[in-house]
Design a protein around this motif. Structure first.
Motif, PDB file in Angstrom:
ATOM      1  N   SER A  80      48.976  39.890  53.794  1.00  0.00           N
ATOM      2  CA  SER A  80      47.849  40.794  54.006  1.00  0.00           C
ATOM      3  C   SER A  80      47.646  41.084  55.484  1.00  0.00           C
ATOM      4  O   SER A  80      47.362  40.173  56.272  1.00  0.00           O
ATOM      5  CB  SER A  80      46.576  40.181  53.417  1.00  0.00           C
ATOM      6  OG  SER A  80      45.449  41.000  53.666  1.00  0.00           O
TER       7      SER A  80
ATOM      8  N   THR B  40      52.418  43.109  48.032  1.00  0.00           N
ATOM      9  CA  THR B  40      51.850  42.695  46.754  1.00  0.00           C
ATOM     10  C   THR B  40      52.935  42.730  45.694  1.00  0.00           C
ATOM     11  O   THR B  40      53.629  43.745  45.542  1.00  0.00           O
ATOM     12  CB  THR B  40      50.701  43.626  46.332  1.00  0.00           C
ATOM     13  OG1 THR B  40      49.691  43.635  47.345  1.00  0.00           O
ATOM     14  CG2 THR B  40      50.090  43.157  45.023  1.00  0.00           C
TER      15      THR B  40
ATOM     16  N   TYR C 178      49.061  38.794  45.719  1.00  0.00           N
ATOM     17  CA  TYR C 178      48.946  39.285  47.090  1.00  0.00           C
ATOM     18  C   TYR C 178      49.630  38.278  48.027  1.00  0.00           C
ATOM     19  O   TYR C 178      49.056  37.254  48.397  1.00  0.00           O
ATOM     20  CB  TYR C 178      47.475  39.485  47.451  1.00  0.00           C
ATOM     21  CG  TYR C 178      46.781  40.455  46.538  1.00  0.00           C
ATOM     22  CD1 TYR C 178      46.962  41.828  46.698  1.00  0.00           C
ATOM     23  CD2 TYR C 178      45.974  40.009  45.488  1.00  0.00           C
ATOM     24  CE1 TYR C 178      46.347  42.736  45.838  1.00  0.00           C
ATOM     25  CE2 TYR C 178      45.356  40.911  44.628  1.00  0.00           C
ATOM     26  CZ  TYR C 178      45.547  42.266  44.807  1.00  0.00           C
ATOM     27  OH  TYR C 178      44.948  43.169  43.953  1.00  0.00           O
TER      28      TYR C 178
ATOM     29  N   PRO D  65      48.370  41.217  39.825  1.00  0.00           N
ATOM     30  CA  PRO D  65      49.110  41.315  41.081  1.00  0.00           C
ATOM     31  C   PRO D  65      49.002  40.031  41.906  1.00  0.00           C
ATOM     32  O   PRO D  65      47.993  39.323  41.849  1.00  0.00           O
ATOM     33  CB  PRO D  65      48.433  42.491  41.802  1.00  0.00           C
ATOM     34  CG  PRO D  65      47.085  42.595  41.189  1.00  0.00           C
ATOM     35  CD  PRO D  65      47.227  42.135  39.773  1.00  0.00           C
TER      36      PRO D  65
ATOM     37  N   PRO E  38      46.279  35.230  50.125  1.00  0.00           N
ATOM     38  CA  PRO E  38      47.334  36.086  50.672  1.00  0.00           C
ATOM     39  C   PRO E  38      47.642  35.741  52.130  1.00  0.00           C
ATOM     40  O   PRO E  38      46.727  35.492  52.929  1.00  0.00           O
ATOM     41  CB  PRO E  38      46.742  37.499  50.559  1.00  0.00           C
ATOM     42  CG  PRO E  38      45.266  37.286  50.644  1.00  0.00           C
ATOM     43  CD  PRO E  38      45.009  35.973  49.962  1.00  0.00           C
TER      44      PRO E  38
END
Length: 258
Positions: free
Chosen positions: A26, A14, A23, A21, A214
């Protein structure tokens, strides 16, 4: 089973920005084995290059773990465990081809530089161009010089970030074939970022399909293709079937975000 060169477990990253933020990655789980040619493919901004940069210790994961040849990415970088080929050749215009290829050897203080340079220029079919300057070469030839430079200290792992993305299709096809031949001769492990489905299928033993941000891995495709394939193979039923699976995976990834 071949040894694991790269092992990522629940890897996330992140980026903290002033607004909110971002991302980028993930829960990435991935194993790259010795001798693999692995392509990362996905839409722009999905984290392909970010994942490559985490492997190279140019970015650090927020959570999860990753090893490169059993080491942390930082330890692997310090041990010169990999060569990195960027999207642009990044050659110094005032240095000749041989001096550009020799640069990492000079920095590392390795001996036998002349022989290493000669050997690696032969690997990328640029013998005879040692005294030329980058501005005297085509874009494709410049990128081959950058590959020779990345191979100069004989790393076991080659990381390539869309090295042919800016080249026209004819040159790109030729370099794809030459890269496949180079991989077959050197037996390096290669991790390759691309936006091109045909390129990913043609080059790879394993295709990692990633979703929009993400970045997640939504499919890992073992191609099972022979090492000695030529460009004509792209018309074969097996090739078209693999390309269709990659395309469907990319579509599925987009529908997840929608």
């Amino acid at each position: 089973m071949a040894a694991a060169v790269i092992e990522a477990k629940d890897l996330s990253l992140t980026f903290q920005t002033a607004d909110s933020p971002v991302y980028a990655l993930s829960k990435v789980n991935l194993t790259v084995e010795d001798g693999d040619f692995v392509s990362f493919i996905g839409p722009s901004g999905c984290g392909k290059t970010t994942l490559l940069r985490v492997i190279a210790d140019l970015e650090q994961a927020t959570s999860g773990s990753i090893t490169v040849n059993g080491l942390t990415p930082q330890q692997a970088r310090l041990a010169r465990a990999y060569g990195y080929v960027f999207q642009a050749p990044g050659l110094f215009p005032w240095r000749t081809v041989e001096k550009n290829v020799a640069l990492p050897l000079e920095i590392m203080g390795l001996g036998d530089a002349a022989e290493r340079v000669k050997r690696n220029l032969e690997l990328v079919n640029l013998a005879g161009f040692e005294k030329k300057f980058p501005w005297q070469l085509s874009g494709g030839m410049q990128q081959r010089v950058s590959i020779a430079r990345a191979l100069a200290f004989d790393p076991k792992l080659l990381l390539m970030d869309e090295p042919f993305g800016a080249l026209d299709e004819i040159v790109r096809d030729k370099l794809n074939q030459q890269l496949l031949d180079l991989w077959a001769r050197t037996r390096k492990t290669v991790v390759f970022v691309t936006h091109s489905i045909p390129e990913a299928v043609f080059l790879s033993t394993k295709i990692v399909v990633m979703s929009p941000r993400p970045g997640r891995i939504i499919d890992v495709i073992e191609t099972g293709l022979p090492r000695d394939r030529t460009l004509d193979f792209r018309e074969a039923p097996e090739f078209l079937k693999l390309a269709h699976r990659v395309r469907e995976g990319l579509k599925a990834g987009h529908s997840y975000e929608d």
